[in-house]
Design an enzyme around this catalytic site. Sequence first.
Site, short mmCIF file in Angstrom:
data_model
loop_
_atom_site.label_atom_id
_atom_site.label_comp_id
_atom_site.label_asym_id
_atom_site.label_seq_id
_atom_site.Cartn_x
_atom_site.Cartn_y
_atom_site.Cartn_z
N GLU A 7 43.82 38.87 36.80
CA GLU A 7 43.19 38.98 35.48
C GLU A 7 44.17 38.83 34.32
O GLU A 7 43.92 38.09 33.37
CB GLU A 7 42.48 40.35 35.31
CG GLU A 7 41.32 40.58 36.22
CD GLU A 7 41.74 41.37 37.45
OE1 GLU A 7 40.88 42.04 38.01
OE2 GLU A 7 42.92 41.31 37.83
N ASP A 80 41.15 42.63 40.49
CA ASP A 80 41.18 44.07 40.75
C ASP A 80 40.27 44.47 41.92
O ASP A 80 39.25 43.83 42.18
CB ASP A 80 40.77 44.85 39.50
CG ASP A 80 41.87 44.86 38.46
OD1 ASP A 80 43.03 44.60 38.81
OD2 ASP A 80 41.58 45.12 37.27
N ASP A 82 37.72 46.29 42.68
CA ASP A 82 36.49 47.01 42.38
C ASP A 82 35.38 46.00 42.15
O ASP A 82 35.57 44.78 42.28
CB ASP A 82 36.67 47.93 41.16
CG ASP A 82 37.14 47.18 39.93
OD1 ASP A 82 37.01 45.95 39.87
OD2 ASP A 82 37.65 47.84 39.00
N GLU A 84 33.94 45.05 39.43
CA GLU A 84 34.22 44.15 38.32
C GLU A 84 35.23 43.07 38.73
O GLU A 84 35.08 41.90 38.38
CB GLU A 84 34.75 44.95 37.13
CG GLU A 84 34.63 44.24 35.80
CD GLU A 84 33.21 44.16 35.29
OE1 GLU A 84 33.01 43.51 34.25
OE2 GLU A 84 32.30 44.73 35.91
N TYR A 303 45.78 51.90 41.14
CA TYR A 303 44.70 51.41 40.28
C TYR A 303 43.97 52.56 39.62
O TYR A 303 43.62 53.55 40.28
CB TYR A 303 43.73 50.57 41.12
CG TYR A 303 42.72 49.81 40.29
CD1 TYR A 303 43.14 48.97 39.27
CD2 TYR A 303 41.36 49.94 40.54
CE1 TYR A 303 42.21 48.27 38.51
CE2 TYR A 303 40.44 49.23 39.78
CZ TYR A 303 40.87 48.40 38.77
OH TYR A 303 39.96 47.71 38.02
N ARG A 305 41.04 52.69 37.85
CA ARG A 305 39.57 52.75 37.75
C ARG A 305 39.02 53.07 39.13
O ARG A 305 38.83 52.18 39.94
CB ARG A 305 39.00 51.45 37.20
CG ARG A 305 39.37 51.21 35.74
CD ARG A 305 38.67 50.00 35.16
NE ARG A 305 39.04 49.83 33.76
CZ ARG A 305 40.05 49.09 33.32
NH1 ARG A 305 40.80 48.45 34.20
NH2 ARG A 305 40.31 48.99 32.04
N HIS A 350 38.19 53.38 47.11
CA HIS A 350 39.49 53.32 46.45
C HIS A 350 40.23 54.65 46.56
O HIS A 350 39.63 55.70 46.65
CB HIS A 350 39.31 52.97 44.97
CG HIS A 350 38.45 51.78 44.75
ND1 HIS A 350 37.52 51.72 43.73
CD2 HIS A 350 38.34 50.62 45.43
CE1 HIS A 350 36.90 50.56 43.78
NE2 HIS A 350 37.37 49.88 44.80
#
Length: 915
Positions: A7, A80, A82, A84, A303, A305, A350
């Site tokens: 990203e 990432d 997740d 998203e 990470y 989030r 996670h």
Amino acid sequence: MHVVIVESPAKAKTINKYLGPDYHVLASYGHVRDLPAKDGSVLPDEDFSMSWEVDAKAQKRLSDIAKAVKDADRLILATDPDREGEAISWHVLQVLRDKKALKSQPVERVVFNAITKSSVLAAMANPRQIDAPLVDAYLARRALDYLVGFTLSPVLWRKLPGARSAGRVQSVALRLVCDRELEIETFVTQEYWSILVSLATPKGEVFEARLASIDGRKIGRLDVKTAEEARAIAEVLGAARLSVTSVESKPTRRNPYPPFTTSTLQQEASRKLGLPPARTMQIAQRLYEGVDIGGETAGIITYMRTDGVDVAPEAVAAIRAEIDKRHGPRYVPQAPRKYVTKAKNAQEAHEAIRPTDVSRHPADLARILDPEQAKLYELIWKRTVASQMESAEIERTTVDILADAGERRAELRATGSVVRFDGFLTLYQEGSDDEEDEEARRLPAMASGDPLTRKDVNTSQHFTEPPPRYTEATLIKKMEELGIGRPSTYSATLSVLRDREYVRLDRKRLVPEDKGRLVIAFLSSFFERYVEYDFTASLEEQLDRISAGELDWREVLRLFWKDFSHAVDEIKDLRVSQVLDALNDALGPHIFPPREDGTDPRACPSCGNGRLSLKVGKFGSFIGCSNYPECRYTRQITKPGEGEGTAESDGPKVLGTDPATGLEVSLRSGRFGVYVQLGEGEKPKRSSLPRGWEASTLDLEKALALLSLPREVGVHPETGAPITAGIGRYGPFIQHNGTYANLPSADEVFTVGINRAVALLAEKQEKGGRGRPGTAPGRTVGDHPTLGGAMVVRDGRYGPYVSLGKINATLPRGTDPATLTVEQAAALIDAKAEKSPAKPTRGKSTASKTAAADGEAPAKTAKPKAASKSSGGKASAAKPAGAKSASAKSASAKSAGAKKAPAKAKAGAAGGEAG
């Protein structure tokens, strides 16, 4: 050559060093496409087909990626770990296929929880395919947010002029704030008394005990209600013989807290470091993407989030070794601790937020990190290490005491604790609580039957208090408890509520604005199901089941849309007067508070026989009399005394008389805010209150000072022309021969002397400054860490901003320009560079490019027609420019599945939620 997509450019730079010359790492700069903010982006009648639009800035980046992929041996999507991140990889892959950039190259998906060499290389060795259920969950969430925002918001605009927008998660969060405010307003204070007795043991050791019962009746905290009752009990205790009846000691254990998740990190950083959630996430992002340590860039936390509380086995082993090294084997439990999250909609995929290398002690990194980064890293490090430490051992003691006064008897109780072994408490304690205060109270040694000596009897009056307003941290905690929204977007949701002016921060507490309360009253009255906490939480649970592959995402949308579209169709035909009648009832305690004289709170104070009601007009909602136009009484919605100043129609607040003219000086409120006025007449002299001045503290002296502006500072020694100081459209300034120079505060307008004025003007001239104020050279914050070049804070027409070349980023509300750090400035510049909104089409109104936290429609910017004046709440709604007829809109809703937004906007960068 292998092409790797991530990203952010910072992440790309770090990973490229790990992988070597055979890999080419490129950044997508976040999402590359989104749903266009217009009618038809999601089509329910076509099985929720979705039309995607590539962001203008992303076009070039995608072209560069496509060019690199054409000659590559392999494409690796490393966004990432997740939901998203999965969506970004899916979008990039779809665009590359549309561009026919992919031929026979294999496409792989890799994820890593930490940006360290070992984690990245391990991920590259274990690729997988894109997780289809995770993408489906993203699509469902994005479609839901779009359909709610772009269907509900136009209804809101038509029925409640002045409202901005409504969103799926945003509206429920706003309801929490408004419900708490209603609790506070309707709270009934109760008087109660506490009785505390100071006692001494036979050895003379003093301690305190509280009243537990009197004459066999247990006494709770609120049971002694009057001074007379407290005095009578005190007399009994004053005459009684006192002795110990029992002493009970119980050993207990306090276990450590689990390591941080996204929401618990935001809450604790707010409590301990005073950081807003959004700022916490910015700092955590930098710590995750990497800092330079000994010439090598590495991520120092995992990470950030996540709602998981688990920690990798190898990390747990390293943590236990660190505890043994720093605190000794007594602090290491026999078996590693295992945590399970309690969140309703949590996903366990996670890890928790933890240091990537626990041997990096906070003290060792303090020289490398900036102060905010160092404090946040220390918080994460301590919480992580403490989570694997031994429990604290505490001995709790309860002493019961008999007070025998013959015919009357009372019982007292004293409690205290002793920490026998501090365990994890030696390193970390969460916030502050009563339990810790109790542990600090140690009772003297006593035995049953010991006589006690009375030293004093104290009675204290207290009053119950309403529940406190939410802070950003406590609201996040409540949303997580209810299972509303996703932790990764909580801070974005709160930002939207502030940006829409639905809430404001007052001493770090969230206070609902009248505009926000009207919106929630409307939604609660006519769309109650969709702002219910349980309904929103159940929808989140369904989205999580989609990500687990247990539900079909289109079936979830079908069931939702069937009921939601029907509810919207029913509301469209309501008259505005019906809406206002419902709002009058829903907001009664707020807008029609009880009067001190006991008269009807809705009786018009002007004509006496009219009835007060909500009205809607060109500039939003207000309170008016039903006898309009005979009676023209109006007032703002805010209760008298709560707002900044008094509504003009309430009558001005007289501050005093100007000694020079003999005219009355008054404080008033108009459509553009609060101002002071000298006298009456056709064109009286007026002056608006400058930024930072509060109407509640304004006195005659300050008002006269404002009305005296512009002020002549003196004569310029070189030109002989006067220098004047004033407060204009762009803030406080000094002026000489058409050259303007800004002043840092409004107060300095009245105190600036000739020497400072000449110096400021000379500095402005050196910078080539003339023309309007607001273009001062500004303060250089420092060089951008990656892009290079000086970042400068300036005071602009619309408030302070930071600039780097042609990139201008507005400072968030509440940010002090004088204390802006290099880190904060760089984050704002990077965010602005990534957004880079396209220029609006000439002649068309445009909505804000700011992304909604849950996919809401953009704020309406087309100027509405003024509502017709009416009586009894029968005002006609303002009609948005370019709006279709009701029948046309109904047809549009059925065929396209969404109302047409009045302007184009980017409505979902934060709408798809992580995790």
